[in-house]
Write an enzyme that holds these catalytic residues in place. Structure first.
Site, PDB file in Angstrom:
ATOM      1  N   CYS A 173      -2.325   9.629   2.709  1.00 41.16           N
ATOM      2  CA  CYS A 173      -2.046   8.957   1.428  1.00 41.16           C
ATOM      3  C   CYS A 173      -3.161   9.227   0.437  1.00 41.16           C
ATOM      4  CB  CYS A 173      -1.841   7.465   1.641  1.00 41.16           C
ATOM      5  SG  CYS A 173      -3.219   6.665   2.472  1.00 41.16           S
ATOM      6  N   GLU A 231       0.868  -1.182   0.000  1.00 43.93           N
ATOM      7  CA  GLU A 231       0.000   0.000   0.000  1.00 43.93           C
ATOM      8  C   GLU A 231       0.900   1.227   0.000  1.00 43.93           C
ATOM      9  OE1 GLU A 231      -3.251   0.044  -0.041  1.00 43.93           O
ATOM     10  OE2 GLU A 231      -3.834  -1.963   0.584  1.00 43.93           O
TER      11      GLU A 231
HETATM   12  P1  NAD Z   1       8.401   4.976   4.313  1.00 43.76           P
HETATM   13  O1  NAD Z   1       8.320   4.217   3.046  1.00 43.76           O
HETATM   14  O2  NAD Z   1       9.530   5.893   4.527  1.00 43.76           O
HETATM   15  O3  NAD Z   1       8.410   3.982   5.562  1.00 43.76           O
HETATM   16  C1  NAD Z   1       7.366   3.072   5.798  1.00 43.76           C
HETATM   17  C2  NAD Z   1       7.871   1.944   6.675  1.00 43.76           C
HETATM   18  O4  NAD Z   1       8.843   1.183   5.953  1.00 43.76           O
HETATM   19  C3  NAD Z   1       8.559   2.397   7.955  1.00 43.76           C
HETATM   20  O5  NAD Z   1       8.144   1.556   9.003  1.00 43.76           O
HETATM   21  C4  NAD Z   1      10.036   2.198   7.649  1.00 43.76           C
HETATM   22  O6  NAD Z   1      10.826   1.965   8.778  1.00 43.76           O
HETATM   23  C5  NAD Z   1       9.981   0.971   6.765  1.00 43.76           C
HETATM   24  N1  NAD Z   1      11.157   0.806   5.884  1.00 43.76           N
HETATM   25  C6  NAD Z   1      11.934   1.773   5.345  1.00 43.76           C
HETATM   26  N2  NAD Z   1      12.894   1.213   4.560  1.00 43.76           N
HETATM   27  C7  NAD Z   1      12.701  -0.112   4.600  1.00 43.76           C
HETATM   28  C8  NAD Z   1      13.356  -1.234   3.997  1.00 43.76           C
HETATM   29  N3  NAD Z   1      14.392  -1.067   3.169  1.00 43.76           N
HETATM   30  N4  NAD Z   1      12.891  -2.478   4.253  1.00 43.76           N
HETATM   31  C9  NAD Z   1      11.825  -2.664   5.066  1.00 43.76           C
HETATM   32  N5  NAD Z   1      11.163  -1.651   5.681  1.00 43.76           N
HETATM   33  C10 NAD Z   1      11.592  -0.387   5.442  1.00 43.76           C
HETATM   34  O7  NAD Z   1       6.994   5.728   4.430  1.00 43.76           O
HETATM   35  P2  NAD Z   1       6.545   6.787   5.533  1.00 43.76           P
HETATM   36  O8  NAD Z   1       7.291   8.051   5.287  1.00 43.76           O
HETATM   37  O9  NAD Z   1       6.604   6.154   6.882  1.00 43.76           O
HETATM   38  O10 NAD Z   1       5.006   6.983   5.168  1.00 43.76           O
HETATM   39  C11 NAD Z   1       4.546   7.891   4.233  1.00 43.76           C
HETATM   40  C12 NAD Z   1       4.183   7.174   2.945  1.00 43.76           C
HETATM   41  O11 NAD Z   1       3.221   6.164   3.221  1.00 43.76           O
HETATM   42  C13 NAD Z   1       3.528   8.087   1.923  1.00 43.76           C
HETATM   43  O12 NAD Z   1       4.030   7.790   0.652  1.00 43.76           O
HETATM   44  C14 NAD Z   1       2.060   7.706   2.012  1.00 43.76           C
HETATM   45  O13 NAD Z   1       1.327   7.986   0.856  1.00 43.76           O
HETATM   46  C15 NAD Z   1       2.154   6.252   2.287  1.00 43.76           C
HETATM   47  N6  NAD Z   1       0.918   5.735   2.886  1.00 43.76           N
HETATM   48  C16 NAD Z   1       0.144   4.910   2.131  1.00 43.76           C
HETATM   49  C17 NAD Z   1      -1.051   4.441   2.663  1.00 43.76           C
HETATM   50  C18 NAD Z   1      -1.915   3.503   1.882  1.00 43.76           C
HETATM   51  O14 NAD Z   1      -2.773   2.879   2.473  1.00 43.76           O
HETATM   52  N7  NAD Z   1      -1.758   3.366   0.583  1.00 43.76           N
HETATM   53  C19 NAD Z   1      -1.438   4.815   3.953  1.00 43.76           C
HETATM   54  C20 NAD Z   1      -0.620   5.667   4.672  1.00 43.76           C
HETATM   55  C21 NAD Z   1       0.568   6.124   4.131  1.00 43.76           C
END
Ligand code: NAD
Length: 491
Positions: A272, A238
Protein backbone atom coordinates in the site's frame (compact mmCIF):
# COMPACT_ATOMS: atom_id res chain seq x y z
CA UNK A 1 -32.42 -30.61 0.69
CA UNK A 2 -30.65 -27.54 2.10
CA UNK A 3 -27.70 -26.03 0.24
CA UNK A 4 -24.34 -27.32 1.50
CA UNK A 5 -22.24 -24.73 3.36
CA UNK A 6 -20.22 -22.81 0.77
CA UNK A 7 -16.48 -23.50 0.91
CA UNK A 8 -13.53 -21.14 0.69
CA UNK A 9 -10.37 -22.51 -0.95
CA UNK A 10 -7.02 -20.75 -0.79
CA UNK A 11 -4.43 -21.56 -3.41
CA UNK A 12 -0.70 -21.08 -3.96
CA UNK A 13 -0.37 -18.19 -6.43
CA UNK A 14 2.76 -19.73 -7.97
CA UNK A 15 1.15 -23.00 -9.09
CA UNK A 16 -2.53 -22.86 -8.19
CA UNK A 17 -2.18 -25.75 -5.74
CA UNK A 18 -4.70 -26.00 -2.91
CA UNK A 19 -3.36 -24.65 0.41
CA UNK A 20 -6.40 -24.77 2.70
CA UNK A 21 -10.16 -25.09 2.70
CA UNK A 22 -12.72 -23.57 5.06
CA UNK A 23 -16.46 -23.35 5.54
CA UNK A 24 -17.62 -19.84 4.69
CA UNK A 25 -19.04 -18.11 7.77
CA UNK A 26 -22.45 -16.54 7.18
CA UNK A 27 -24.27 -13.95 9.32
CA UNK A 28 -25.23 -16.55 11.97
CA UNK A 29 -21.68 -17.78 12.52
CA UNK A 30 -20.37 -14.22 12.54
CA UNK A 31 -22.98 -13.20 15.14
CA UNK A 32 -21.99 -16.19 17.27
CA UNK A 33 -18.31 -15.22 17.04
CA UNK A 34 -19.12 -11.65 18.11
CA UNK A 35 -21.25 -12.97 21.02
CA UNK A 36 -18.32 -15.17 22.19
CA UNK A 37 -16.01 -12.17 21.85
CA UNK A 38 -18.42 -10.02 23.88
CA UNK A 39 -18.32 -12.54 26.71
CA UNK A 40 -14.55 -12.89 26.58
CA UNK A 41 -14.04 -9.12 26.43
CA UNK A 42 -15.09 -8.73 30.08
CA UNK A 43 -12.44 -11.23 31.17
CA UNK A 44 -9.76 -9.70 28.96
CA UNK A 45 -10.51 -6.10 29.99
CA UNK A 46 -10.56 -7.17 33.65
CA UNK A 47 -7.01 -8.52 33.47
CA UNK A 48 -5.46 -5.07 33.52
CA UNK A 49 -2.46 -3.80 31.60
CA UNK A 50 0.30 -5.85 33.25
CA UNK A 51 -1.40 -9.21 32.74
CA UNK A 52 -2.40 -8.36 29.16
CA UNK A 53 1.19 -7.30 28.45
CA UNK A 54 2.47 -10.66 29.71
CA UNK A 55 -0.01 -12.54 27.54
CA UNK A 56 0.66 -10.50 24.42
CA UNK A 57 4.41 -11.02 24.83
CA UNK A 58 3.79 -14.77 25.26
CA UNK A 59 1.87 -14.71 21.96
CA UNK A 60 4.80 -12.93 20.29
CA UNK A 61 7.16 -15.56 21.73
CA UNK A 62 4.96 -18.34 20.33
CA UNK A 63 4.95 -16.68 16.90
CA UNK A 64 8.74 -16.39 17.09
CA UNK A 65 9.28 -20.02 18.12
CA UNK A 66 7.05 -21.18 15.26
CA UNK A 67 8.41 -18.68 12.74
CA UNK A 68 9.16 -21.33 10.12
CA UNK A 69 5.58 -22.67 10.16
CA UNK A 70 3.95 -19.27 9.72
CA UNK A 71 6.58 -18.21 7.22
CA UNK A 72 5.84 -21.24 5.06
CA UNK A 73 2.12 -20.56 5.26
CA UNK A 74 2.42 -16.89 4.22
CA UNK A 75 4.71 -17.97 1.41
CA UNK A 76 2.17 -20.57 0.25
CA UNK A 77 -0.86 -18.26 0.28
CA UNK A 78 0.72 -14.95 -0.69
CA UNK A 79 3.74 -16.07 -2.74
CA UNK A 80 6.42 -13.76 -1.31
CA UNK A 81 9.97 -15.03 -0.73
CA UNK A 82 10.81 -16.54 2.65
CA UNK A 83 13.07 -13.69 3.81
CA UNK A 84 10.42 -11.10 3.00
CA UNK A 85 7.94 -13.06 5.12
CA UNK A 86 10.45 -13.15 7.94
CA UNK A 87 10.80 -9.37 7.70
CA UNK A 88 7.01 -9.04 7.80
CA UNK A 89 6.93 -11.27 10.88
CA UNK A 90 9.68 -9.20 12.50
CA UNK A 91 7.68 -5.99 12.13
CA UNK A 92 4.56 -7.79 13.38
CA UNK A 93 6.42 -8.84 16.54
CA UNK A 94 7.80 -5.34 17.08
CA UNK A 95 4.28 -3.92 17.00
CA UNK A 96 2.87 -6.54 19.39
CA UNK A 97 5.71 -5.71 21.78
CA UNK A 98 5.27 -1.94 21.47
CA UNK A 99 1.50 -2.06 21.94
CA UNK A 100 1.80 -4.44 24.91
CA UNK A 101 4.48 -2.38 26.66
CA UNK A 102 3.03 1.09 26.08
CA UNK A 103 -0.71 0.55 26.59
CA UNK A 104 -0.52 1.38 30.28
CA UNK A 105 1.32 4.70 29.87
CA UNK A 106 -0.70 5.84 26.82
CA UNK A 107 -4.10 4.91 28.25
CA UNK A 108 -3.54 5.83 31.88
CA UNK A 109 -6.06 8.14 33.58
CA UNK A 110 -5.20 11.85 33.46
CA UNK A 111 -6.23 14.62 35.80
CA UNK A 112 -7.09 17.85 33.98
CA UNK A 113 -7.56 21.37 35.23
CA UNK A 114 -11.23 21.98 36.13
CA UNK A 115 -10.97 25.66 35.08
CA UNK A 116 -12.06 28.78 36.93
CA UNK A 117 -15.81 28.10 36.92
CA UNK A 118 -15.43 24.59 38.32
CA UNK A 119 -12.51 25.19 40.69
CA UNK A 120 -14.21 23.19 43.45
CA UNK A 121 -14.33 20.05 41.24
CA UNK A 122 -11.71 17.45 40.36
CA UNK A 123 -11.68 16.45 36.68
CA UNK A 124 -10.11 13.44 34.99
CA UNK A 125 -10.17 11.51 31.74
CA UNK A 126 -10.11 7.72 31.82
CA UNK A 127 -9.76 5.55 28.72
CA UNK A 128 -11.99 2.49 28.46
CA UNK A 129 -11.82 -0.38 25.99
CA UNK A 130 -14.48 -0.26 23.27
CA UNK A 131 -15.55 -3.87 23.84
CA UNK A 132 -15.43 -5.96 20.64
CA UNK A 133 -13.48 -4.76 17.60
CA UNK A 134 -14.04 -6.26 14.14
CA UNK A 135 -10.95 -6.33 11.91
CA UNK A 136 -11.12 -6.92 8.14
CA UNK A 137 -7.76 -7.42 6.44
CA UNK A 138 -6.14 -7.61 3.00
CA UNK A 139 -3.85 -10.29 1.54
CA UNK A 140 -0.69 -8.33 0.65
CA UNK A 141 0.82 -8.31 4.17
CA UNK A 142 -1.49 -10.86 5.78
CA UNK A 143 0.29 -10.70 9.16
CA UNK A 144 1.65 -7.17 9.47
CA UNK A 145 -1.36 -5.27 8.16
CA UNK A 146 -4.21 -6.69 10.26
CA UNK A 147 -1.85 -6.93 13.23
CA UNK A 148 -1.60 -3.13 13.15
CA UNK A 149 -5.22 -3.06 14.31
CA UNK A 150 -5.40 -6.35 16.22
CA UNK A 151 -2.37 -5.98 18.52
CA UNK A 152 -3.33 -2.42 19.45
CA UNK A 153 -7.01 -3.28 19.98
CA UNK A 154 -6.04 -6.21 22.25
CA UNK A 155 -3.49 -4.15 24.19
CA UNK A 156 -6.18 -1.53 24.78
CA UNK A 157 -8.34 -4.24 26.39
CA UNK A 158 -10.71 -5.22 23.56
CA UNK A 159 -11.66 -8.62 22.21
CA UNK A 160 -11.21 -8.96 18.44
CA UNK A 161 -13.05 -10.83 15.69
CA UNK A 162 -10.79 -10.96 12.63
CA UNK A 163 -11.88 -11.65 9.06
CA UNK A 164 -8.74 -12.33 7.04
CA UNK A 165 -8.70 -11.86 3.28
CA UNK A 166 -10.29 -14.74 1.38
CA UNK A 167 -6.88 -15.12 -0.32
CA UNK A 168 -4.97 -15.68 2.95
CA UNK A 169 -7.43 -17.42 5.31
CA UNK A 170 -4.98 -20.05 6.60
CA UNK A 171 -2.52 -17.35 7.68
CA UNK A 172 -5.37 -15.64 9.55
CA UNK A 173 -6.40 -18.86 11.27
CA UNK A 174 -2.80 -19.70 12.26
CA UNK A 175 -2.20 -16.22 13.71
CA UNK A 176 -5.39 -16.44 15.81
CA UNK A 177 -4.68 -20.00 16.96
CA UNK A 178 -1.17 -18.93 18.01
CA UNK A 179 -2.77 -16.52 20.49
CA UNK A 180 -4.89 -19.33 21.96
CA UNK A 181 -1.89 -21.69 22.09
CA UNK A 182 0.13 -19.10 23.98
CA UNK A 183 -2.78 -18.37 26.35
CA UNK A 184 -4.54 -21.71 26.92
CA UNK A 185 -6.54 -20.42 29.89
CA UNK A 186 -8.05 -17.51 27.90
CA UNK A 187 -11.71 -17.83 26.91
CA UNK A 188 -12.17 -18.69 23.23
CA UNK A 189 -13.41 -15.30 22.06
CA UNK A 190 -10.54 -12.98 23.03
CA UNK A 191 -9.15 -13.26 19.50
CA UNK A 192 -11.05 -15.30 16.92
CA UNK A 193 -11.39 -15.52 13.14
CA UNK A 194 -14.33 -15.75 10.76
CA UNK A 195 -13.73 -16.89 7.20
CA UNK A 196 -15.14 -15.79 3.88
CA UNK A 197 -15.15 -12.98 1.35
CA UNK A 198 -17.03 -9.69 1.11
CA UNK A 199 -20.33 -11.10 2.41
CA UNK A 200 -18.69 -12.36 5.58
CA UNK A 201 -17.02 -8.97 5.96
CA UNK A 202 -20.36 -7.21 5.55
CA UNK A 203 -21.89 -9.56 8.16
CA UNK A 204 -19.13 -8.54 10.57
CA UNK A 205 -19.94 -4.85 9.91
CA UNK A 206 -23.57 -5.57 10.84
CA UNK A 207 -22.88 -7.82 13.84
CA UNK A 208 -22.89 -5.13 16.52
CA UNK A 209 -19.13 -4.73 16.96
CA UNK A 210 -18.07 -1.57 18.77
CA UNK A 211 -15.67 -0.53 16.00
CA UNK A 212 -14.74 -1.90 12.61
CA UNK A 213 -11.10 -1.57 11.53
CA UNK A 214 -10.74 -2.10 7.80
CA UNK A 215 -7.62 -2.34 5.64
CA UNK A 216 -8.05 -2.81 1.91
CA UNK A 217 -8.98 -0.94 -1.24
CA UNK A 218 -10.65 2.46 -1.33
CA UNK A 219 -13.67 1.02 -3.20
CA UNK A 220 -14.30 -1.54 -0.45
CA UNK A 221 -13.62 1.08 2.24
CA UNK A 222 -16.59 3.07 0.93
CA UNK A 223 -18.83 -0.02 1.07
CA UNK A 224 -17.69 -0.77 4.63
CA UNK A 225 -18.55 2.79 5.69
CA UNK A 226 -21.99 2.53 4.11
CA UNK A 227 -22.70 -0.80 5.82
CA UNK A 228 -21.41 0.39 9.20
CA UNK A 229 -23.54 3.54 8.87
CA UNK A 230 -26.65 1.34 9.18
CA UNK A 231 -25.82 0.71 12.84
CA UNK A 232 -23.68 3.83 13.48
CA UNK A 233 -20.70 1.52 14.00
CA UNK A 234 -17.51 3.62 14.03
CA UNK A 235 -14.90 2.75 11.42
CA UNK A 236 -11.17 3.02 10.88
CA UNK A 237 -10.41 2.90 7.17
CA UNK A 238 -6.90 2.16 5.85
CA UNK A 239 -7.02 2.17 2.06
CA UNK A 240 -4.82 2.30 -1.00
CA UNK A 241 -2.22 4.82 -2.12
CA UNK A 242 -0.32 6.22 -5.07
CA UNK A 243 2.84 7.14 -3.25
CA UNK A 244 5.39 9.47 -4.79
CA UNK A 245 9.16 9.58 -4.38
CA UNK A 246 10.84 12.95 -4.97
CA UNK A 247 14.47 13.19 -6.04
CA UNK A 248 15.94 16.67 -5.47
CA UNK A 249 19.11 17.94 -7.15
CA UNK A 250 21.17 17.42 -4.00
CA UNK A 251 20.00 13.82 -3.47
CA UNK A 252 22.33 10.88 -2.98
CA UNK A 253 21.37 9.34 -6.32
CA UNK A 254 22.69 5.87 -5.57
CA UNK A 255 20.67 5.69 -2.38
CA UNK A 256 17.60 7.16 -4.11
CA UNK A 257 17.77 4.60 -6.94
CA UNK A 258 18.25 1.74 -4.49
CA UNK A 259 15.25 2.90 -2.44
CA UNK A 260 13.12 3.46 -5.55
CA UNK A 261 13.90 -0.02 -6.90
CA UNK A 262 13.04 -1.76 -3.66
CA UNK A 263 10.13 0.51 -2.77
CA UNK A 264 8.50 -0.06 -6.15
CA UNK A 265 9.21 -3.74 -6.79
CA UNK A 266 9.43 -5.61 -3.48
CA UNK A 267 6.39 -7.76 -2.68
CA UNK A 268 5.65 -7.61 -6.46
CA UNK A 269 4.72 -3.95 -5.93
CA UNK A 270 1.76 -5.11 -3.84
CA UNK A 271 2.48 -2.70 -1.01
CA UNK A 272 0.00 0.00 0.00
CA UNK A 273 2.93 2.34 0.71
CA UNK A 274 4.97 1.13 -2.27
CA UNK A 275 6.62 3.69 -4.57
CA UNK A 276 4.36 4.11 -7.63
CA UNK A 277 5.45 7.52 -8.98
CA UNK A 278 8.85 9.21 -9.09
CA UNK A 279 9.46 12.93 -9.69
CA UNK A 280 13.09 13.77 -10.41
CA UNK A 281 14.49 17.26 -11.08
CA UNK A 282 15.94 17.73 -14.54
CA UNK A 283 19.57 18.31 -13.57
CA UNK A 284 19.93 14.81 -12.08
CA UNK A 285 17.39 12.97 -14.24
CA UNK A 286 19.81 11.06 -16.45
CA UNK A 287 22.15 10.01 -13.67
CA UNK A 288 19.22 8.88 -11.50
CA UNK A 289 17.55 6.98 -14.34
CA UNK A 290 20.80 5.24 -15.23
CA UNK A 291 21.23 4.11 -11.61
CA UNK A 292 17.62 2.94 -11.39
CA UNK A 293 17.74 1.14 -14.72
CA UNK A 294 20.98 -0.60 -13.73
CA UNK A 295 19.34 -1.91 -10.57
CA UNK A 296 16.00 -2.92 -12.11
CA UNK A 297 17.72 -4.93 -14.86
CA UNK A 298 19.01 -7.24 -12.15
CA UNK A 299 15.66 -7.69 -10.37
CA UNK A 300 13.70 -10.79 -11.39
CA UNK A 301 10.15 -11.84 -10.60
CA UNK A 302 10.24 -15.30 -9.05
CA UNK A 303 13.65 -14.60 -7.51
CA UNK A 304 13.61 -11.20 -5.79
CA UNK A 305 9.86 -11.17 -5.35
CA UNK A 306 7.06 -13.65 -5.88
CA UNK A 307 4.15 -14.07 -8.27
CA UNK A 308 1.21 -11.69 -8.22
CA UNK A 309 -0.98 -12.97 -5.39
CA UNK A 310 -4.32 -12.45 -7.10
CA UNK A 311 -4.90 -13.12 -10.84
CA UNK A 312 -7.20 -10.08 -11.20
CA UNK A 313 -4.30 -7.85 -10.12
CA UNK A 314 -2.23 -9.04 -13.10
CA UNK A 315 -4.85 -7.65 -15.45
CA UNK A 316 -4.85 -4.26 -13.70
CA UNK A 317 -1.06 -4.06 -14.10
CA UNK A 318 -1.29 -5.13 -17.75
CA UNK A 319 -3.91 -2.42 -18.36
CA UNK A 320 -1.87 0.33 -16.69
CA UNK A 321 1.30 -0.52 -18.63
CA UNK A 322 -0.61 -0.60 -21.94
CA UNK A 323 -2.38 2.68 -21.15
CA UNK A 324 0.89 4.44 -20.23
CA UNK A 325 2.63 3.21 -23.40
CA UNK A 326 -0.35 4.28 -25.50
CA UNK A 327 -0.14 7.77 -23.98
CA UNK A 328 3.47 8.62 -24.67
CA UNK A 329 5.45 6.73 -22.02
CA UNK A 330 8.66 4.89 -22.85
CA UNK A 331 9.41 1.59 -21.14
CA UNK A 332 13.05 1.91 -20.15
CA UNK A 333 13.00 -1.49 -18.43
CA UNK A 334 10.51 -4.19 -19.40
CA UNK A 335 7.22 -3.41 -21.10
CA UNK A 336 4.02 -5.19 -22.09
CA UNK A 337 6.03 -8.45 -22.36
CA UNK A 338 6.95 -8.24 -18.66
CA UNK A 339 3.46 -9.43 -17.78
CA UNK A 340 3.75 -13.25 -17.85
CA UNK A 341 1.15 -14.52 -15.34
CA UNK A 342 1.41 -15.22 -12.53
CA UNK A 343 4.66 -13.21 -12.65
CA UNK A 344 5.31 -9.64 -13.69
CA UNK A 345 8.92 -8.52 -14.23
CA UNK A 346 9.90 -4.93 -13.37
CA UNK A 347 8.58 -2.20 -15.65
CA UNK A 348 10.12 1.29 -15.61
CA UNK A 349 7.84 3.77 -17.38
CA UNK A 350 9.40 7.13 -18.25
CA UNK A 351 7.42 10.29 -19.10
CA UNK A 352 3.97 8.74 -18.74
CA UNK A 353 1.12 11.21 -19.16
CA UNK A 354 0.05 12.52 -15.74
CA UNK A 355 -3.53 11.66 -16.71
CA UNK A 356 -2.79 8.02 -17.56
CA UNK A 357 -4.05 5.24 -15.30
CA UNK A 358 -0.46 4.31 -14.39
CA UNK A 359 -0.06 7.75 -12.75
CA UNK A 360 -3.56 8.35 -11.39
CA UNK A 361 -4.79 4.94 -10.14
CA UNK A 362 -3.26 2.49 -7.71
CA UNK A 363 -1.38 -0.07 -9.85
CA UNK A 364 -0.31 -2.41 -7.04
CA UNK A 365 2.25 -4.14 -9.24
CA UNK A 366 6.01 -4.06 -9.97
CA UNK A 367 5.88 -0.98 -12.16
CA UNK A 368 6.93 2.61 -11.53
CA UNK A 369 6.57 5.86 -13.46
CA UNK A 370 9.30 8.52 -13.63
CA UNK A 371 8.61 12.11 -14.61
CA UNK A 372 11.09 14.94 -14.98
CA UNK A 373 10.29 18.18 -13.18
CA UNK A 374 11.89 21.61 -13.34
CA UNK A 375 11.93 22.18 -9.59
CA UNK A 376 11.17 20.66 -6.22
CA UNK A 377 8.10 22.92 -6.10
CA UNK A 378 6.75 21.25 -9.23
CA UNK A 379 7.56 17.82 -7.76
CA UNK A 380 5.61 18.63 -4.60
CA UNK A 381 2.68 19.97 -6.63
CA UNK A 382 2.49 16.81 -8.77
CA UNK A 383 3.08 14.49 -5.80
CA UNK A 384 0.07 16.12 -4.11
CA UNK A 385 -2.10 16.10 -7.27
CA UNK A 386 -3.81 12.84 -6.35
CA UNK A 387 -6.93 11.83 -4.47
CA UNK A 388 -4.76 9.50 -2.37
CA UNK A 389 -2.55 10.56 0.52
CA UNK A 390 -1.01 7.54 2.20
CA UNK A 391 2.78 8.07 2.26
CA UNK A 392 5.75 9.46 0.35
CA UNK A 393 9.54 9.45 0.10
CA UNK A 394 11.94 12.37 -0.33
CA UNK A 395 15.61 12.26 -1.29
CA UNK A 396 17.54 15.48 -0.61
CA UNK A 397 20.73 15.96 1.40
CA UNK A 398 19.89 19.48 2.58
CA UNK A 399 16.14 20.05 2.28
CA UNK A 400 14.60 16.64 2.99
CA UNK A 401 12.53 17.54 6.02
CA UNK A 402 11.40 20.86 4.55
CA UNK A 403 10.14 19.11 1.39
CA UNK A 404 8.58 16.28 3.40
CA UNK A 405 6.48 18.72 5.45
CA UNK A 406 4.80 19.99 2.28
CA UNK A 407 3.49 16.59 1.21
CA UNK A 408 -0.16 15.78 1.83
CA UNK A 409 0.21 12.28 3.26
CA UNK A 410 -0.02 10.39 6.53
CA UNK A 411 3.70 9.56 6.55
CA UNK A 412 6.87 10.54 4.72
CA UNK A 413 10.31 8.98 4.81
CA UNK A 414 13.39 11.11 4.09
CA UNK A 415 16.55 9.66 2.49
CA UNK A 416 15.29 6.08 2.92
CA UNK A 417 12.17 4.24 1.89
CA UNK A 418 9.31 3.13 4.18
CA UNK A 419 11.17 4.24 7.33
CA UNK A 420 7.92 5.18 9.08
CA UNK A 421 6.45 1.67 8.75
CA UNK A 422 9.22 0.15 10.85
CA UNK A 423 8.98 2.60 13.77
CA UNK A 424 6.35 1.15 16.06
CA UNK A 425 5.84 4.43 17.92
CA UNK A 426 4.77 6.27 14.74
CA UNK A 427 1.07 6.42 13.85
CA UNK A 428 0.18 5.02 10.43
CA UNK A 429 -2.74 5.97 8.19
CA UNK A 430 -3.77 8.16 5.30
CA UNK A 431 -5.72 11.19 4.20
CA UNK A 432 -8.23 11.60 1.35
CA UNK A 433 -8.96 8.42 -0.60
CA UNK A 434 -6.31 6.62 1.48
CA UNK A 435 -8.69 6.63 4.44
CA UNK A 436 -8.70 7.96 7.99
CA UNK A 437 -7.91 6.92 11.51
CA UNK A 438 -4.53 5.72 12.74
CA UNK A 439 -3.02 2.39 13.65
CA UNK A 440 0.38 1.95 15.41
CA UNK A 441 1.89 4.12 18.12
CA UNK A 442 0.02 5.94 20.86
CA UNK A 443 -2.64 7.07 18.35
CA UNK A 444 -3.23 3.41 17.45
CA UNK A 445 -3.96 2.56 21.09
CA UNK A 446 -6.24 5.57 21.53
CA UNK A 447 -8.11 4.57 18.36
CA UNK A 448 -9.31 1.42 20.15
CA UNK A 449 -10.44 3.05 23.37
CA UNK A 450 -12.99 5.66 24.32
CA UNK A 451 -12.55 8.50 26.72
CA UNK A 452 -14.73 8.67 29.81
CA UNK A 453 -14.77 12.12 31.39
CA UNK A 454 -15.32 12.26 35.13
CA UNK A 455 -15.86 15.21 37.46
CA UNK A 456 -16.18 15.03 41.22
CA UNK A 457 -17.23 17.94 43.41
CA UNK A 458 -14.58 18.21 46.10
CA UNK A 459 -16.43 20.74 48.27
CA UNK A 460 -19.51 22.91 47.94
CA UNK A 461 -19.12 26.67 47.44
CA UNK A 462 -22.03 28.16 49.37
CA UNK A 463 -24.05 30.54 47.22
CA UNK A 464 -22.03 29.65 44.10
CA UNK A 465 -24.13 26.75 42.78
CA UNK A 466 -24.67 27.67 39.11
CA UNK A 467 -26.50 24.58 37.96
CA UNK A 468 -29.19 24.69 40.60
CA UNK A 469 -32.61 26.27 40.99
CA UNK A 470 -31.22 27.69 44.23
CA UNK A 471 -28.95 30.01 42.22
CA UNK A 472 -29.18 33.62 43.39
CA UNK A 473 -29.20 36.93 41.51
CA UNK A 474 -26.09 37.93 43.49
CA UNK A 475 -24.23 34.87 42.23
CA UNK A 476 -25.12 35.75 38.62
CA UNK A 477 -23.93 39.34 39.06
CA UNK A 478 -20.61 38.00 40.33
CA UNK A 479 -20.35 35.58 37.40
CA UNK A 480 -21.06 38.36 34.90
CA UNK A 481 -18.31 40.52 36.44
CA UNK A 482 -15.84 37.62 36.26
CA UNK A 483 -16.80 36.83 32.64
CA UNK A 484 -16.32 40.46 31.53
CA UNK A 485 -12.95 40.62 33.26
CA UNK A 486 -11.79 37.24 31.92
CA UNK A 487 -13.00 37.35 28.32
CA UNK A 488 -13.82 40.95 27.46
CA UNK A 489 -10.47 42.73 27.68
CA UNK A 490 -8.64 41.68 24.51
CA UNK A 491 -8.46 44.46 21.88
P1 NAD B 1 -10.13 -5.47 -0.87
O1 NAD B 1 -10.72 -4.14 -0.62
O2 NAD B 1 -10.49 -6.20 -2.10
O3 NAD B 1 -10.45 -6.47 0.33
C1 NAD B 1 -10.07 -6.18 1.65
C2 NAD B 1 -10.94 -6.97 2.61
O4 NAD B 1 -12.28 -6.50 2.53
C3 NAD B 1 -11.00 -8.47 2.32
O5 NAD B 1 -10.93 -9.16 3.54
C4 NAD B 1 -12.37 -8.64 1.67
O6 NAD B 1 -12.92 -9.91 1.84
C5 NAD B 1 -13.17 -7.59 2.41
N1 NAD B 1 -14.38 -7.14 1.70
C6 NAD B 1 -14.57 -7.06 0.36
N2 NAD B 1 -15.81 -6.56 0.10
C7 NAD B 1 -16.38 -6.31 1.29
C8 NAD B 1 -17.65 -5.77 1.69
N3 NAD B 1 -18.55 -5.38 0.79
N4 NAD B 1 -17.91 -5.65 3.01
C9 NAD B 1 -17.00 -6.01 3.94
N5 NAD B 1 -15.79 -6.54 3.63
C10 NAD B 1 -15.48 -6.67 2.32
O7 NAD B 1 -8.55 -5.24 -0.77
P2 NAD B 1 -7.39 -6.30 -1.06
O8 NAD B 1 -7.34 -6.53 -2.53
O9 NAD B 1 -7.53 -7.46 -0.14
O10 NAD B 1 -6.10 -5.48 -0.59
C11 NAD B 1 -5.40 -4.61 -1.41
C12 NAD B 1 -5.75 -3.18 -1.07
O11 NAD B 1 -5.48 -2.94 0.31
C13 NAD B 1 -4.91 -2.16 -1.82
O12 NAD B 1 -5.72 -1.10 -2.23
C14 NAD B 1 -3.91 -1.69 -0.78
O13 NAD B 1 -3.38 -0.43 -1.02
C15 NAD B 1 -4.74 -1.73 0.45
N6 NAD B 1 -3.91 -1.79 1.66
C16 NAD B 1 -3.89 -0.69 2.46
C17 NAD B 1 -3.08 -0.71 3.60
C18 NAD B 1 -3.05 0.46 4.52
O14 NAD B 1 -2.59 0.30 5.64
N7 NAD B 1 -3.50 1.64 4.14
C19 NAD B 1 -2.31 -1.84 3.89
C20 NAD B 1 -2.37 -2.93 3.03
C21 NAD B 1 -3.18 -2.90 1.91
Amino acid sequence: MTDPTPRLRSTDPADGGLVAEFDVDGPEQVAAAVARAREASTWWAGLGFADRERRLLRWAAHLTRHAEEITALVRAENGKPRDDVFLELTLTLEHIRWAARHARSVLRPRSVSPGALMANHAARVEQRPLGVVGVIGPWNYPLFTPNGSIAYALAAGNAVVFKPSEHTPAVGRWYVEAFAAANPDAPAGVLSAVQGGGETGAALCRAGVDKLAFTGSTATGKKIMATCAETLTPVLVECGGKDALIVAADADLTAAADAAAWGAMSNSGQTCVGVERIYVVREVRERFLAELEHRLRRVRAGVHYGPMTVPAQVEIVRGHVADALAHGATARVGGAESVRPPYVDPVLLVDADEDSAAVREETFGPTVTVRTVESVDEAVRLANATEFGLAATVFSRGRGMEIARRIRAGATSVNAVLGFAAVAALPFGGVGASGFGRIHGAEGLLEFSRSHSLTRQRFALPGMALMSFERTARTMRLVERIVRWRHGRAR
